[in-house]
Design a protein around this motif. Structure first.
Motif, short mmCIF file in Angstrom:
data_model
loop_
_atom_site.label_atom_id
_atom_site.label_comp_id
_atom_site.label_asym_id
_atom_site.label_seq_id
_atom_site.Cartn_x
_atom_site.Cartn_y
_atom_site.Cartn_z
N ASP A 1 0.87 -1.19 0.00
CA ASP A 1 0.00 0.00 0.00
C ASP A 1 0.90 1.23 0.00
O ASP A 1 1.15 1.85 1.04
CB ASP A 1 -0.91 -0.03 1.24
CG ASP A 1 -1.89 1.14 1.25
OD1 ASP A 1 -2.27 1.61 0.16
OD2 ASP A 1 -2.25 1.59 2.36
N HIS B 1 -0.50 3.72 -5.87
CA HIS B 1 -1.81 4.38 -5.99
C HIS B 1 -1.75 5.48 -7.05
O HIS B 1 -2.69 5.66 -7.83
CB HIS B 1 -2.23 4.96 -4.64
CG HIS B 1 -2.76 3.94 -3.68
ND1 HIS B 1 -3.99 3.34 -3.84
CD2 HIS B 1 -2.22 3.41 -2.54
CE1 HIS B 1 -4.19 2.48 -2.86
NE2 HIS B 1 -3.13 2.50 -2.05
N THR C 1 -10.08 8.02 -6.17
CA THR C 1 -9.89 7.37 -4.86
C THR C 1 -8.42 7.01 -4.63
O THR C 1 -7.87 7.26 -3.55
CB THR C 1 -10.76 6.11 -4.77
OG1 THR C 1 -12.12 6.47 -4.94
CG2 THR C 1 -10.58 5.44 -3.41
N ASN C 2 -7.79 6.46 -5.66
CA ASN C 2 -6.38 6.09 -5.53
C ASN C 2 -5.48 7.32 -5.44
O ASN C 2 -4.51 7.33 -4.68
CB ASN C 2 -5.95 5.24 -6.73
CG ASN C 2 -6.69 3.92 -6.77
OD1 ASN C 2 -7.67 3.79 -7.48
ND2 ASN C 2 -6.24 2.94 -5.98
N ARG D 1 -6.29 10.17 -4.14
CA ARG D 1 -6.43 10.71 -2.78
C ARG D 1 -5.64 9.86 -1.77
O ARG D 1 -5.05 10.39 -0.83
CB ARG D 1 -7.90 10.79 -2.38
CG ARG D 1 -8.69 11.84 -3.16
CD ARG D 1 -10.06 12.08 -2.56
NE ARG D 1 -10.85 13.01 -3.33
CZ ARG D 1 -10.73 14.35 -3.27
NH1 ARG D 1 -9.83 14.88 -2.44
NH2 ARG D 1 -11.48 15.12 -4.01
N ARG D 2 -5.63 8.54 -1.99
CA ARG D 2 -4.86 7.68 -1.09
C ARG D 2 -3.37 7.96 -1.22
O ARG D 2 -2.63 7.97 -0.23
CB ARG D 2 -5.16 6.21 -1.41
CG ARG D 2 -4.38 5.19 -0.57
CD ARG D 2 -4.66 5.35 0.90
NE ARG D 2 -3.92 4.36 1.69
CZ ARG D 2 -3.70 4.47 3.00
NH1 ARG D 2 -4.16 5.53 3.67
NH2 ARG D 2 -3.04 3.54 3.64
#
Length: 725
Positions: A92, A97, A115-116, A118-119
């Motif tokens: 992770d 991401h 979403t990725n 932002r991660r």
């Protein structure tokens, strides 16, 4: 990480090839060969080696991220995304991401990748690469405010990053935040004087601020860097037109076309400038060329708008408008869906209005009083679908009076139709016709069960899905023009009220009493004039040798063209008075010099005539075979001045001579004109609102009864409450 950046070593590949040949089932050998090939930018073979290594050793998870980056570099974004997902099962990390987000954006799935992105930022909040990936994902979704905030954060981390400074200026420019964009673009130019795009965009911002000379300077500096760039020449031409230099604009657009003959922006620029100069036939020829190069509904509407200004052949004008529907409506028939609206003939109706002109625009002179009258209606509620980004105090006032306000600027027809259907609109009304930024293709899809057009255009839409046209008996009298409409005519007691300027000067004494001669005037835009119109007016001036003619609202180059046309018709320049384009108050004050206004043909207009009447000045007009010629008749007839409307040249000239010889009567009319105006239905917007309510109700009742659209009429007597009748 979404690209391979490794040092180049020319001689490292062959040893790894030998290792693979010696040990063909050695995953590590294949991996090392793949890495070596990627260093040499041999992407296809390098990717194949990494895939073989993973086949031999699926647990080599570190290779998965490297393969994903290599696939991204090779442009295989779908496979890259898949491998990034597999790598994320084991790690992770921000770079994984980020890579997945970038791959999804390249696949047109920016919302999925957000979403990725932002991660990635959550894992590495000060990593500018991750921040830029998030900004790109948001930018692809037009989430401008968030993009601006992120780019500002990147500049805090990297103050000297000129590319990001440019990106920030460009994003603000695309959001029409010109004043905010300009400082960033100017700083880019200061640091990189050879940045042609920053110069161009700075010029656009300066043009929006009406700083014409500075804008032209930016575009000209950019042209030094790219002298054969036709689009830059178009920017110069657009700026010249905005500054009022129409001849200069035409010359520049022609220069752009000499580089790119089919440059659609240059062709459109020529159309606008030629049309503004009253060169209708030339503008129409260019519009047809635009249609051939870029056949779109907008290009077609532009042609029709021009034709409505000069075509006096009713059959030709009608045929051209109906052809619009045949070309652009027919392919959309298969997309039509049933309407689940409850067919209750008496219930409160949801009425949608579609327009791009709900700001300080001529259209709001007519609709604003109706909005105010209808805001507390128990019969209907107004839903607005606004197709522009301009917002001013008028926009805000109209918004406060509507039940709902939706922005559809930049929203495609699929989404706009869903919006209209979700709102449960019963009757959808077009306020644009074929004027700029119309949404007639949206109407062609039939998003509402009943559809109509009103106010914004002199003539038919040609779209069969538009069931009705709303007007009054003077605009379309006694079926005179019914066969020129694809819509059924709904005749109202008042088609539209007129809102006079609240700061208009007082009406003055008839100037002819002081001057000793009559002064005719025109404040219409030059695009409504032509040699034929000027020759018509010259005939009147010849019949009254001491009369003069005032031409208002003139721009650079326009005055010379119009004065030349008068001279060609035998009218000396000393009989002509030119007045420049000025503020509304000063424009109204210019009426103090005019005794009688003259209306052009065949496109007579309305707003200019309404302003003139409020200033005490009647308009002498002629009507013809096409419906656009009848707009002037509506205003004059409502004030009991139908005798100022003629249908032939001889009567027109005789009436002008009669007025010149009866100045006391003209002076008395001038003195009482505002009272006449306020005592007519034009001065009672509630009459228009009530007539509109009843007309819409009759349209709705036909739909509820399963009856096809038909001509309808609302009489003034029907608006009187039964207990008062």
């Amino acid at each position: 990480m979404n690209s391979i950046v490794v040092p180049r070593h020319v001689d490292e590949v062959e040893p790894h090839r030998r290792a693979v040949r010696l040990n063909p089932r050695d995953a590590n050998a294949h991996a090392l060969l793949g890495i070596a090939l990627l260093r040499q930018r041999e992407l296809a073979e390098g990717v194949a080696c990494l895939r073989r290594a993973l086949e031999l050793n699926p647990k080599a998870k570190d290779l998965r991220a490297l393969l994903a980056a290599a696939l991204f570099d090779a442009g295989d974004f779908e496979a890259a995304a898949d491998n990034y997902r597999q790598a994320l099962r084991f790690q992770d990390t921000a770079d994984l991401h980020q890579g997945l987000a970038d791959a999804l954006r390249h696949l047109g799935r920016a919302a999925e990748g957000e979403t990725n992105a932002r991660r990635a930022v959550a894992l590495a909040p000060d990593n500018t690469a991750a921040l830029l990936t998030l900004s790109a994902a948001l930018n692809a979704q037009d989430k401008t405010d968030e993009v601006v905030a992120i780019l500002e954060r990147v500049l805090q981390l990297e103050p000297d990053n000129v590319d990001v400074r440019y990106d920030l200026g460009h994003v603000l420019l695309r959001a029409a935040r010109y004043a905010d964009a300009l400082p960033f673009l100017q700083e880019v130019v200061q640091r990189r004087p050879d940045h042609a795009l920053a110069l161009r965009h700075a010029g656009t911002c300066l043009r929006a601020a009406r700083r014409w000379d500075e804008a032209l300077s930016c575009f000209e500096r950019a042209l030094v860097l790219a002298p054969d760039n036709a689009d830059l020449l178009v920017e110069v031409g657009v700026t010249q037109k905005a500054a009022g230099d129409l001849p200069g604009s035409i010359a520049t657009m022609n220069q752009a076309r000499s580089i790119e003959p089919d440059n659609i922006l240059a062709i459109r620029g020529l159309i606008y400038s030629q049309f503004a100069l009253g060169a209708w036939q030339e503008a129409a020829a260019m519009a047809r060329a635009a249609m051939a190069i870029e056949p779109t509904p907008d290009s077609h509407s532009m042609l029709l708008f021009i034709l409505s200004h000069y075509c006096q052949d009713a059959d030709e004008l009608t045929r051209e408008h109906f052809a619009y529907g045949e070309r652009w409506e027919t392919p959309l028939l298969a997309l039509r869906q049933p309407h689940p609206n409850t067919p209750d003939p008496q219930r409160r109706l949801r009425v949608g209005l579609v327009s791009a002109d709900l700001y300080h625009h001529a259209v709001t002179r007519f609709v604003a009083p109706v909005f105010e009258s209808l805001q507390h209606s128990t019969q209907l509620e107004l839903y607005v679908y606004y197709n522009h980004t301009i917002e001013d105090e008028i926009t805000q006032a109209l918004r406060s009076q509507a039940a709902a306000w939706r922005s559809i600027a930049g929203v495609d027809d699929d989404a706009a139709e869903r919006m209209i259907r979700d709102d449960g609109i019963d009757i959808l009304i077009d306020l644009s016709g074929h004027s700029a930024m119309n949404r007639l293709p949206l109407f062609a899809r039939k998003p509402a069960p009943v559809q109509a057009t009103w106010i914004g255009y002199a003539g038919t839409t040609g779209v069969k899905a538009v069931d009705y046209i709303l007007c009054d008996r003077f605009l379309a009298p006694n079926g005179r023009y019914d066969d020129q409409f694809s819509e059924k005519v709904v005749s109202l007691p008042l088609g539209a009220p007129f809102l006079p300027a609240s700061n208009a000067p007082d009406v003055n004494e008839l100037p002819a009493l002081r001057n000793g001669y009559i002064t005719f005037g025109s404040f219409h835009r030059a695009s409504k004039l032509s040699r034929e119109v000027i020759a018509y007016w010259a005939g009147l001036l010849h019949a009254i040798p001491d009369a003069k003619m005032l031409l208002g609202g003139l721009e650079t180059g326009v005055d010379d063209v119009l004065f030349d046309w008068f001279e060609e018709a035998g009218i000396a320049r000393d009989r002509l008075i030119g007045r420049p384009r000025v503020s509304v108050v000063d424009y109204l004050r210019q009426h103090h010099e005019v005794d009688v206004c003259l209306s052009p043909f065949p496109y007579s207009g309305s707003t200019t005539i309404g302003h003139a009447l409020w200033m005490g000045v009647p308009t002498l007009a002629t009507v013809g075979a096409t419906n656009p010629s009848h707009a002037a008749a509506s205003f004059m007839a409502h004030l009991g001045l139908s005798t100022f409307i003629t249908e032939d040249r001889d009567t027109y000239i005789k009436l002008g001579v009669f007025l010149a010889q009866n100045l006391p009567a003209l002076a008395a009319m001038r003195a009482s004109m505002r009272e006449r105006f306020t005592n007519s239905v034009l001065g009672y917007p509630d009459v228009c609102a009530a007539g509109l309510e009843l007309g819409l109700r009759k349209m709705w009742q036909r739909w509820c009864a399963g009856e096809a659209p038909a001509p309808l009429r609302v009489d003034l007597a029907e608006l009187v409450p039964q207990d008062e009748a």
